[in-house]
Write an enzyme that holds these catalytic residues in place. Structure first.
Site, PDB file in Angstrom:
ATOM      1  CB  CYS A   1      62.403  13.761  64.070  1.00 20.94           C
ATOM      2  SG  CYS A   1      62.181  14.227  65.792  1.00 20.94           S
TER       3      CYS A   1
ATOM      4  CB  CYS B   1      64.696  10.793  67.400  1.00 17.47           C
ATOM      5  SG  CYS B   1      63.005  11.442  67.341  1.00 17.47           S
TER       6      CYS B   1
END
Length: 75
Positions: free
Chosen positions: A13, A10
């Site tokens: 991240c 995501c």
């Protein structure tokens, strides 16, 4: 030095990975950034909320995006 970013890939991240790379460069460390997306492997680190930051197999952070400066202090 091996820096692992634990998470699904995501935006949080990705941002943590970019910040970790910037922190390693600023600290003059030769670091390899590894993205771990397998949830079984992530759970093996004891992390239940992502993103997670692992440096040389030591969990340094879970569930938040650290800035490059914060990561630099941990390195």
């Amino acid at each position: 030095m091996i820096i692992k970013i634990l998470g699904s890939g995501c935006k949080k991240c990705v941002t943590l990975g970019e910040n970790a790379k910037a922190a390693a460069v600023a600290a003059g460390k030769d670091a390899q950034i590894v993205k771990v997306t397998d949830f079984a492997e992530i759970a093996a680190y004891g992390i239940m909320s992502t993103p997670g930051l692992v440096v040389d197999e030591k969990v340094l952070s879970a569930g938040k995006v650290l800035t490059a400066e914060e990561i630099g202090r941990l390195l």
